[in-house]
Structures are given as C-alpha cells and as structure tokens.
Design a protein around this motif. Structure first.
Motif, short mmCIF file in Angstrom:
data_model
loop_
_atom_site.label_atom_id
_atom_site.label_comp_id
_atom_site.label_asym_id
_atom_site.label_seq_id
_atom_site.Cartn_x
_atom_site.Cartn_y
_atom_site.Cartn_z
N GLY A 102 0.96 -1.17 -0.18
CA GLY A 102 0.06 0.12 0.08
C GLY A 102 0.74 1.21 -0.11
N ASP A 103 2.06 1.15 -0.26
CA ASP A 103 3.20 2.24 -0.18
C ASP A 103 3.24 3.17 -1.44
N GLY A 104 2.28 2.73 -2.37
CA GLY A 104 2.05 3.72 -3.68
C GLY A 104 3.29 4.03 -4.62
N ARG A 105 4.26 3.34 -4.17
CA ARG A 105 5.60 3.26 -5.26
C ARG A 105 5.52 2.39 -6.22
N ASN A 106 5.96 2.59 -7.27
CA ASN A 106 6.16 1.65 -8.49
C ASN A 106 7.53 0.96 -8.34
N ILE A 107 7.13 -0.51 -8.64
CA ILE A 107 8.58 -1.12 -9.08
C ILE A 107 9.43 -1.05 -10.30
N VAL A 108 10.38 -0.62 -10.36
CA VAL A 108 11.12 -0.15 -11.75
C VAL A 108 12.15 -1.22 -11.79
N LEU A 109 12.02 -2.04 -13.06
CA LEU A 109 13.02 -2.95 -13.45
C LEU A 109 14.03 -2.23 -14.32
N ILE A 110 15.30 -2.23 -14.03
CA ILE A 110 16.39 -1.53 -14.89
C ILE A 110 17.42 -2.61 -15.11
N GLY A 111 18.43 -2.43 -16.11
CA GLY A 111 19.43 -3.40 -16.40
C GLY A 111 19.93 -3.17 -17.78
N PRO A 112 20.82 -3.76 -18.36
CA PRO A 112 21.27 -3.69 -19.62
C PRO A 112 20.52 -4.52 -20.62
N MET A 113 20.47 -4.12 -21.69
CA MET A 113 19.97 -4.81 -22.81
C MET A 113 19.99 -6.35 -22.77
N GLY A 114 18.80 -7.08 -22.71
CA GLY A 114 18.74 -8.55 -22.96
C GLY A 114 18.76 -9.18 -21.38
N SER A 115 18.67 -8.23 -20.34
CA SER A 115 18.50 -8.53 -19.03
C SER A 115 17.23 -9.29 -18.59
N GLY A 116 16.28 -9.05 -19.39
CA GLY A 116 14.97 -9.88 -19.37
C GLY A 116 13.87 -8.89 -18.67
N LYS A 117 14.22 -7.56 -18.52
CA LYS A 117 13.21 -6.53 -17.96
C LYS A 117 11.95 -6.77 -18.33
N SER A 118 11.37 -6.75 -19.61
CA SER A 118 10.32 -7.03 -20.05
C SER A 118 9.55 -8.22 -19.72
N THR A 119 10.21 -9.44 -19.85
CA THR A 119 9.64 -10.57 -19.76
C THR A 119 9.46 -10.88 -18.03
N VAL A 120 10.46 -10.41 -17.33
CA VAL A 120 10.31 -10.57 -15.70
C VAL A 120 9.35 -9.46 -15.11
N GLY A 121 9.35 -8.45 -15.83
CA GLY A 121 8.27 -7.36 -15.58
C GLY A 121 6.86 -7.70 -15.22
N ALA A 122 6.44 -8.46 -16.65
CA ALA A 122 5.23 -9.04 -16.99
C ALA A 122 4.91 -10.00 -16.06
N ALA A 123 5.87 -10.79 -15.63
CA ALA A 123 5.52 -12.19 -14.76
C ALA A 123 5.30 -11.70 -13.25
N LEU A 124 6.30 -10.32 -13.19
CA LEU A 124 6.19 -9.99 -11.58
C LEU A 124 4.93 -9.17 -11.56
N ALA A 125 4.54 -8.36 -12.50
CA ALA A 125 3.14 -7.72 -12.38
C ALA A 125 2.08 -8.81 -12.12
N ARG A 126 1.95 -9.71 -13.03
CA ARG A 126 1.01 -10.70 -12.86
C ARG A 126 0.79 -11.23 -11.25
N ARG A 127 2.25 -11.37 -10.72
CA ARG A 127 2.25 -12.08 -9.54
C ARG A 127 1.79 -10.98 -8.31
N LEU A 128 2.17 -9.58 -8.63
CA LEU A 128 1.62 -8.78 -7.71
C LEU A 128 0.27 -8.08 -7.92
N HIS A 129 -0.35 -8.49 -8.96
CA HIS A 129 -1.64 -8.08 -9.41
C HIS A 129 -1.58 -6.37 -9.74
N ARG A 130 -0.56 -5.99 -10.24
CA ARG A 130 -0.50 -4.72 -10.86
C ARG A 130 -0.16 -4.60 -12.29
N PRO A 131 -0.57 -3.45 -12.92
CA PRO A 131 -0.16 -3.35 -14.41
C PRO A 131 1.35 -3.30 -14.59
#
Length: 186
Positions: free
Chosen positions: A11-40
């Motif tokens: 309930g803290d209102g902060r976004n969870i932001v994934l950073i890292g170099p090209m190819g690190s999986g930010k898009s793939t992990v971000g989508a899976a993490l969002a599903r798990r956390l029930h966030r967009p």
C-alpha cells in the motif's frame, strides 16, 4: 503454493521499476512480476513504439539525443501514473539525470546478466540500433559504461545466476518484502 506476501499487496504507492542492460529480461520478468503482484505492467520501449513507431526507425531519423529526450518523457509519465505499477525501463533510460531523480522515489530492481547470457539473447542486434555491427562488443562496452549507474539506482540487485523467470520473480518478491519491512520499521 506460495502465500500472498506483503509486497504483493503493498500500500506504499511506489512503482517497482526494473532496470538493467539490454537483454537482461526486464520486459519478460516485469510482466511475470506484475501478474504475481496484481499490478499493471508497462514497458517503456513498448510505450515508445506505440507512440512513435519502431525504435530503430526513430533512432535513424531523429538520432539518439531525440530518442533519449522522448524516452525520458515517457518514463516520467509512467512513473507519475496514479496506480502503482511494475515498469520495465529501456537499458539506457538511467542515463537521464531526471530519470535517476525519479527513480530515487521508487523501488528499483536491477536485473543483471553475464556476457554469455547477453550473447545468447541479443541475436544479431538488428532491433537494437545502439549496438551497431558488433553487438556483443558494443554490449560489453555499453554495460561497462552503465554498470555503476545501474547499481547506484538499484534497491535490489538480481544476480545473473537466477536465470529462470519464476526464480527471479520469487527472489524479487522476497527482496521486496524485506525492503518493505525495512523501509517501514524505521
């Protein structure tokens, strides 16, 4: 089956932001993490493409400086969204001082990877205009230039050893729970 964790119902209102170099999986992990956390989940590169068209074409027509300026605007817009989200940033987003300032108020996760992992994921680099004709060598140089910036921005650093998406998501959720408790126990 894992129990819902405190971070999953934050309930803290902060976004969870994934950073890292090209190819690190930010898009793939971000989508899976969002599903798990029930966030967009929002991906700045996908948002950029929806607004401006393919990144290589924009890069070619307008140059890197124009691309970075537009990327900075998109990051600010997404971070400012009223609903806390999981946001996957493009690899170079952290080059912007303004973006780094905005990240200081978010929960930032660095997804690290090795050169061998990057080599497997980059392919010929044709969709990544900054890599040029020697994608691996360019990636190594770019990562060396940005590594400290990534680490300075990150609250949580994911080891390249945890390659599997589910393992990364579980590890991030555990780390978020620890970070959340630490941030709110002071």
């Amino acid at each position: 089956m894992p129990q819902p964790a405190a971070a999953e119902n934050r309930g803290d209102g902060r976004n969870i932001v994934l950073i890292g170099p090209m190819g690190s999986g930010k898009s793939t992990v971000g989508a899976a993490l969002a599903r798990r956390l029930h966030r967009p989940h929002v991906d700045t590169d996908q948002f950029f493409v929806a607004r401006h068209g393919p990144i290589p074409a924009y890069f070619s027509l307008h140059g890197e400086d124009a691309f970075r300026a537009e990327e900075e605007k998109i990051v600010a817009e997404l971070i400012d969204s009223p609903r806390p989200s999981v946001i996957s940033l493009g690899g170079g987003s952290v080059l912007s001082r303004r973006t780094r300032e905005l990240l200081a108020e978010q929960l930032v996760v660095l997804l690290d990877l090795t050169v061998a992992q990057a080599t497997q994921r980059l392919g010929d680099g044709s969709t990544r205009p900054i890599l040029g004709s020697d994608p691996v060598q360019s990636w190594v140089r770019i990562y060396a230039e940005r590594e400290q910036i990534y680490r300075d921005c990150a609250d949580i650093v994911m080891s390249p050893d945890d390659e599997h998406i589910a393992v990364r998501v579980d590890t991030i959720v555990r780390a978020l729970n620890t970070t959340f408790r630490r941030d709110h126990s002071a």
